[in-house]
Write a protein that holds these residues in place. Structure first.
Motif, PDB file in Angstrom:
ATOM      1  N   PHE A  46       0.816  -1.207   0.000  1.00 19.88           N
ATOM      2  CA  PHE A  46       0.000   0.000   0.000  1.00 19.88           C
ATOM      3  C   PHE A  46       0.857   1.268   0.000  1.00 19.88           C
ATOM      4  N   GLU A  47       1.905   1.262   0.824  1.00 20.56           N
ATOM      5  CA  GLU A  47       2.722   2.465   0.969  1.00 20.56           C
ATOM      6  C   GLU A  47       3.588   2.719  -0.271  1.00 20.56           C
ATOM      7  N   ASN A  48       4.168   1.653  -0.818  1.00 20.77           N
ATOM      8  CA  ASN A  48       5.065   1.831  -1.962  1.00 20.77           C
ATOM      9  C   ASN A  48       4.321   1.904  -3.285  1.00 20.77           C
ATOM     10  N   GLY A  49       3.107   1.340  -3.325  1.00 22.19           N
ATOM     11  CA  GLY A  49       2.384   1.267  -4.587  1.00 22.19           C
ATOM     12  C   GLY A  49       1.496   2.443  -4.873  1.00 22.19           C
ATOM     13  N   SER A  50       1.349   3.366  -3.950  1.00 21.68           N
ATOM     14  CA  SER A  50       0.397   4.465  -4.122  1.00 21.68           C
ATOM     15  C   SER A  50       0.967   5.644  -4.905  1.00 21.68           C
ATOM     16  N   SER A  69     -10.309   3.944  -2.908  1.00 17.99           N
ATOM     17  CA  SER A  69     -10.875   3.901  -4.259  1.00 17.99           C
ATOM     18  C   SER A  69     -10.048   4.671  -5.276  1.00 17.99           C
ATOM     19  N   SER A  70      -9.535   5.833  -4.897  1.00 21.16           N
ATOM     20  CA  SER A  70      -8.851   6.695  -5.867  1.00 21.16           C
ATOM     21  C   SER A  70      -7.340   6.527  -5.887  1.00 21.16           C
ATOM     22  N   VAL A  71      -6.768   6.023  -4.814  1.00 25.94           N
ATOM     23  CA  VAL A  71      -5.312   5.850  -4.757  1.00 25.94           C
ATOM     24  C   VAL A  71      -4.932   4.393  -4.970  1.00 25.94           C
ATOM     25  N   LEU A  72      -5.606   3.482  -4.246  1.00 29.03           N
ATOM     26  CA  LEU A  72      -5.273   2.066  -4.336  1.00 29.03           C
ATOM     27  C   LEU A  72      -6.189   1.300  -5.283  1.00 29.03           C
ATOM     28  N   HIS A  73      -7.328   1.898  -5.630  1.00 30.56           N
ATOM     29  CA  HIS A  73      -8.283   1.306  -6.579  1.00 30.56           C
ATOM     30  C   HIS A  73      -8.754  -0.078  -6.135  1.00 30.56           C
ATOM     31  N   ILE A  74      -9.168  -0.165  -4.870  1.00 35.59           N
ATOM     32  CA  ILE A  74      -9.717  -1.415  -4.353  1.00 35.59           C
ATOM     33  C   ILE A  74     -11.052  -1.196  -3.649  1.00 35.59           C
ATOM     34  N   PRO A 252      -6.054  20.678   3.285  1.00 34.25           N
ATOM     35  CA  PRO A 252      -7.101  19.702   3.601  1.00 34.25           C
ATOM     36  C   PRO A 252      -8.178  20.267   4.524  1.00 34.25           C
ATOM     37  N   ARG A 253      -7.756  21.006   5.530  1.00 36.57           N
ATOM     38  CA  ARG A 253      -8.724  21.583   6.469  1.00 36.57           C
ATOM     39  C   ARG A 253      -9.605  22.619   5.770  1.00 36.57           C
ATOM     40  N   THR A 254      -9.011  23.430   4.901  1.00 39.17           N
ATOM     41  CA  THR A 254      -9.768  24.451   4.176  1.00 39.17           C
ATOM     42  C   THR A 254     -10.804  23.812   3.253  1.00 39.17           C
ATOM     43  N   ILE A 255     -10.403  22.796   2.510  1.00 41.51           N
ATOM     44  CA  ILE A 255     -11.325  22.126   1.580  1.00 41.51           C
ATOM     45  C   ILE A 255     -12.479  21.473   2.334  1.00 41.51           C
ATOM     46  N   ASN A 256     -12.172  20.800   3.422  1.00 48.71           N
ATOM     47  CA  ASN A 256     -13.214  20.105   4.192  1.00 48.71           C
ATOM     48  C   ASN A 256     -14.189  21.078   4.848  1.00 48.71           C
ATOM     49  N   ALA A 257     -13.714  22.246   5.219  1.00 52.60           N
ATOM     50  CA  ALA A 257     -14.561  23.203   5.942  1.00 52.60           C
ATOM     51  C   ALA A 257     -15.328  24.140   5.027  1.00 52.60           C
ATOM     52  N   GLN A 258     -14.742  24.480   3.865  1.00 50.72           N
ATOM     53  CA  GLN A 258     -15.319  25.550   3.062  1.00 50.72           C
ATOM     54  C   GLN A 258     -15.887  25.104   1.720  1.00 50.72           C
ATOM     55  N   THR A 259     -15.814  23.841   1.389  1.00 49.66           N
ATOM     56  CA  THR A 259     -16.361  23.368   0.116  1.00 49.66           C
ATOM     57  C   THR A 259     -17.271  22.179   0.356  1.00 49.66           C
ATOM     58  N   ASN A 260     -17.965  21.771  -0.705  1.00 45.41           N
ATOM     59  CA  ASN A 260     -18.808  20.578  -0.620  1.00 45.41           C
ATOM     60  C   ASN A 260     -18.042  19.327  -1.024  1.00 45.41           C
ATOM     61  N   MET A 261     -16.710  19.426  -1.037  1.00 47.14           N
ATOM     62  CA  MET A 261     -15.848  18.276  -1.312  1.00 47.14           C
ATOM     63  C   MET A 261     -15.120  17.873  -0.027  1.00 47.14           C
ATOM     64  N   GLN A 262     -14.396  16.797  -0.112  1.00 46.20           N
ATOM     65  CA  GLN A 262     -13.562  16.396   1.023  1.00 46.20           C
ATOM     66  C   GLN A 262     -12.146  16.118   0.544  1.00 46.20           C
ATOM     67  N   ALA A 263     -11.199  16.386   1.427  1.00 43.75           N
ATOM     68  CA  ALA A 263      -9.789  16.113   1.155  1.00 43.75           C
ATOM     69  C   ALA A 263      -9.307  15.038   2.124  1.00 43.75           C
ATOM     70  N   ALA A 264      -8.598  14.065   1.606  1.00 44.61           N
ATOM     71  CA  ALA A 264      -8.063  12.979   2.432  1.00 44.61           C
ATOM     72  C   ALA A 264      -6.577  12.841   2.162  1.00 44.61           C
ATOM     73  N   LEU A 265      -5.815  12.550   3.214  1.00 45.22           N
ATOM     74  CA  LEU A 265      -4.377  12.356   3.112  1.00 45.22           C
ATOM     75  C   LEU A 265      -4.076  10.858   3.107  1.00 45.22           C
ATOM     76  N   PRO A 266      -3.611  10.310   1.985  1.00 48.42           N
ATOM     77  CA  PRO A 266      -3.383   8.854   1.894  1.00 48.42           C
ATOM     78  C   PRO A 266      -2.501   8.291   3.003  1.00 48.42           C
ATOM     79  N   LYS A 267      -1.406   8.982   3.305  1.00 50.91           N
ATOM     80  CA  LYS A 267      -0.490   8.464   4.324  1.00 50.91           C
ATOM     81  C   LYS A 267      -1.172   8.375   5.684  1.00 50.91           C
ATOM     82  N   TYR A 268      -1.910   9.417   6.038  1.00 49.99           N
ATOM     83  CA  TYR A 268      -2.593   9.437   7.330  1.00 49.99           C
ATOM     84  C   TYR A 268      -3.688   8.373   7.397  1.00 49.99           C
TER      85      TYR A 268
END
Length: 413
Positions: A46-50, A69-74, A252-268
């Motif tokens: 997962f870590e090396n293949g992303s 779904s978007s990084v690992l496609h599983i 990430p915090r700005t996108i999650n708070a101020q838009t109708n989208m969400q931001a995710a950090l793969p490593k976290y």
């Protein structure tokens, strides 16, 4: 007759005790090595293949699902977002790259991903043969896809709707293979890559009734879309990398708070996932260590019983000049043989089990797991098992020190 031969004959004389001891210890070794190797392999995969993806932006929902779904496609996507968001994000001075992706179709279980030429750069993928995508309905295959499906340049195929293999909802437009990537050992190896226009065209040209079909044919002849149509276009997510750590900390915090989208950090998100799975790994490991303890107790009982039952033979050997050390060796070698055989079969069982799990994972997610060892962890595990086993063997042969030879020989007579 040397000590090893004597010990081996003694074991074969009590096959049931030997089998139970070896079998139980083998199972515990297999569980420990297998679960640790599987956990290490999946984490590395997962870590090396992303690839070089620092943030994923998509529709609201589970951030872990977005990463899977978007990084690992599983996994299945959380939804779609407007394509116009890509241009807005690309203009942000903190963002280095904003690569849009769109997917929802497959060919024989392998996902078809629409994106830009920057998508391959995320995974440092290079062409093995062929060329990059220049027109709609052209694709470049990941190396695993080409190898396992036996596809080559110039071949055509029809995609199916959805992310799992089916031939019921096939699209009418065919894709043409124009390139194949070199192996990267990353996610892109099991993807079919095309451009965004191909994904949009396949779904827009899906005939639902005659009027819609005529409209799409006219659109196909013109090859141009008005501003309104472009604004309505959607993508699945955006793969983002930053110019500096400041963007990673604030965006990430700005996108999650101020838009109708969400931001995710793969490593976290992957670290959180491994924390959850780590609980299960620890639980299975503790169960395996308990089985190790029980197995070593079985070995102790078997050897202790042998010392008691063969006290006369051991005393007789002692009178013929055998030293206590030689008697220790005869009994200890029996235990060592059982431990070594158990470790061999334990390792064998773990590899058989892992390959079965890998095949199941492959059939469900179209993804191979490269089995890798954590050498320090494996050495530490085998060392712990060896220490527990050696303590059991040592406790079993201690009665030899207290053996009263004259009393044993006189009682036997």
């Amino acid at each position: 007759m040397n000590n090893w031969t004597i010990s081996l004959k003694n074991l074969l004389n009590k096959p049931l005790y030997a089998f139970l001891s070896v079998f139980s210890l083998s199972i515990s070794v297999a569980l420990l090595l297998g679960i640790q190797q599987l956990d290490t392999s999946i984490q590395n995969q997962f870590e090396n293949g992303s690839g070089n993806i620092e943030m994923v932006v998509g529709a609201k929902g589970s951030p872990l699902q977005l990463v899977l779904s978007s990084v690992l496609h599983i996994d299945n996507p959380t939804g779609n977002i407007p394509y116009t968001e890509v241009e807005k994000m690309s203009k942000n001075p903190m963002i280095k790259d904003a690569v849009p992706i769109s997917y929802g179709d497959n060919y024989k279980g392998y996902r078809i991903v629409g994106s830009t030429l920057d998508f391959a750069k995320i995974y440092e993928a290079e062409l093995l043969e062929g060329k990059e995508i220049n027109h709609t309905m052209e694709v470049v295959l990941g190396n695993d896809v080409a190898r396992k499906l036996g596809l080559k340049l110039g071949d055509t195929f029809l995609s199916s709707h959805g992310l799992t293999e089916n031939t019921i909802e096939e699209h009418e437009q065919s894709f043409t293979i124009v390139g194949i990537y070199k192996p990267t050992f990353k996610v892109i190896d099991r993807l079919i890559v095309t451009n965004l226009a191909s994904i949009w065209d396949v779904h827009e040209h899906e005939p639902e009734h005659d009027e819609k079909q005529e409209m799409h044919e006219a659109h196909e002849e013109g090859h141009e879309h008005d501003i309104h149509e472009e604004d309505e276009r959607e993508i699945t997510s955006i793969l983002v990398s930053f110019k500096s750590p400041m963007g990673l900390m604030t965006m990430p915090r700005t996108i999650n708070a101020q838009t109708n989208m969400q931001a995710a950090l793969p490593k976290y998100e992957l670290e959180r996932l491994f924390q959850f799975t780590g609980v299960g790994v620890k639980a299975i490991s503790w169960i395996a260590y308990i089985i190790v303890l029980i197995s070593c107790i079985t070995i102790f009982i078997s050897l202790y019983k042998m010392v008691k039952e063969r006290a006369f033979d051991l005393a007789l050997m002692r009178t013929y000049g055998a030293s206590n050390f030689q008697l220790f060796c005869i009994v200890a070698i029996e235990g060592i043989i059982m431990v070594l055989v158990s470790m061999f079969f334990g390792f064998l069982f773990s590899q058989i089990g892992l390959h079965l799990i890998v095949n199941i994972f492959k059939s469900q997610f179209q993804q191979d797991i490269m089995l890798t060892f954590s050498t320090p962890q494996m050495i530490r595990t085998l060392l712990i098992i060896s220490i527990i086993a050696m303590l059991s063997i040592l406790l079993a042969i201690l009665p030899i020190l207290k053996m009263n030879i004259s009393k044993i020989l006189s009682d036997e007579k």
